[in-house]
Design a protein around this motif. Sequence first.
Motif, PDB file in Angstrom:
ATOM      1  N   THR A   1     -10.168   7.608  29.628  1.00 63.18           N
ATOM      2  CA  THR A   1     -10.418   7.806  28.203  1.00 63.18           C
ATOM      3  C   THR A   1     -10.851   9.237  27.912  1.00 63.18           C
ATOM      4  OG1 THR A   1     -11.080   5.491  27.991  1.00 63.18           O
ATOM      5  CG2 THR A   1     -11.748   6.966  26.221  1.00 63.18           C
ATOM      6  N   GLY A   2     -11.484   9.881  28.886  1.00 61.78           N
ATOM      7  CA  GLY A   2     -11.934  11.255  28.688  1.00 61.78           C
ATOM      8  C   GLY A   2     -10.839  12.292  28.810  1.00 61.78           C
TER       9      GLY A   2
ATOM     10  N   CYS B   1     -20.154  10.382  24.353  1.00 64.40           N
ATOM     11  CA  CYS B   1     -18.715  10.155  24.440  1.00 64.40           C
ATOM     12  C   CYS B   1     -17.940  10.940  23.391  1.00 64.40           C
ATOM     13  CB  CYS B   1     -18.411   8.659  24.287  1.00 64.40           C
ATOM     14  SG  CYS B   1     -18.822   7.693  25.753  1.00 64.40           S
ATOM     15  N   TYR B   2     -18.385  10.949  22.146  1.00 63.78           N
ATOM     16  CA  TYR B   2     -17.570  11.595  21.132  1.00 63.78           C
ATOM     17  C   TYR B   2     -18.375  12.304  20.055  1.00 63.78           C
ATOM     18  CZ  TYR B   2     -18.612   7.187  18.765  1.00 63.78           C
ATOM     19  OH  TYR B   2     -19.244   6.111  18.221  1.00 63.78           O
TER      20      TYR B   2
ATOM     21  N   ARG C   1     -19.644  18.827  23.986  1.00 67.46           N
ATOM     22  CA  ARG C   1     -18.341  18.387  23.478  1.00 67.46           C
ATOM     23  C   ARG C   1     -18.022  19.188  22.232  1.00 67.46           C
ATOM     24  NH1 ARG C   1     -15.294  13.471  23.349  1.00 67.46           N
ATOM     25  NH2 ARG C   1     -13.254  14.105  22.563  1.00 67.46           N
TER      26      ARG C   1
ATOM     27  N   GLU D   1     -10.866  10.268  21.083  1.00 67.36           N
ATOM     28  CA  GLU D   1     -10.472   9.635  22.331  1.00 67.36           C
ATOM     29  C   GLU D   1      -9.482   8.518  22.029  1.00 67.36           C
ATOM     30  OE1 GLU D   1     -14.691  10.270  24.741  1.00 67.36           O
ATOM     31  OE2 GLU D   1     -14.181   8.294  23.926  1.00 67.36           O
TER      32      GLU D   1
ATOM     33  N   ALA E   1     -10.155  15.550  26.331  1.00 70.20           N
ATOM     34  CA  ALA E   1     -11.361  15.976  25.622  1.00 70.20           C
ATOM     35  C   ALA E   1     -11.616  17.460  25.873  1.00 70.20           C
ATOM     36  CB  ALA E   1     -12.567  15.158  26.075  1.00 70.20           C
TER      37      ALA E   1
END
Length: 250
Positions: free
Chosen positions: A74-75, A22-23, A141, A177, A78
């Motif tokens: 939420t993405g 995710c991050y 990412r 995010e 990004a």
Amino acid sequence: MGFSLTFHYCLFSVMVLLPALCYSQDYFVGSRATYYGSPDCLGTPSGACGFGEYGRTVNDANVAGVSRLYKNGTGCGACYQVRCTNPQLCTDNGVNIVVTDYGEGDNTDFILSPRAYSRMARSDTAAQLFAYGVVDVQYQRIPCRYGGKKLQFKVHEHSRYPSYLAIVILYPAGKNEILAVDIWQEDCKEWIGMRRAYGAVFDMANPPLGDVSLRFQVRGDAGLTWVQAPNIIPSDWKVGVAYESDIQLE
């Protein structure tokens, strides 16, 4: 985004990795990518993230719709490095993109703008790459970089002064995010949560009168934190206007 491809496939084996991806992802993951039709090769103003014109041109229009990486909005915003795996057609570095939309294709994580798709190719192989339609890629990412631009809070076009306020946060730099947004209720002396309407758009019916103070919850490499933006939107806010803050996420 101008397409309606629907494919059903099992994601269990990759979904168990999502918390790490995710991050804090700092390694390449295998996937597939395609592109969508666009007469000017730019992004689309009607993307699911709600970015509007910003979603067409941000990052020099190197943008993409994503499927599982959308993460219920939420993405949105990004940034990823995406490179195709054919060394005869593609460069080693690929292209850096910003997520501005949701889209599903033929087992693809990324549906790129034509400009972004072509920038994965070598200088003389773009036509061959487009002929493939769908290509194997690797992605990771990366931090978003906006040349020193500070965070902006745009009053979304769906807003209706003064009875309905919808906002979208623009230029969130770094690997961050936006999970939640609160608005300060002065008469109650408390923070009230805004609703995630869709994508990156947060809204509230009958918002407090006066200048609008916001706080938003950020998840990034440092974990979870709340960031405050006092009096960021004036009491006579205008639909479609983006109000710049002094906040610069890293």
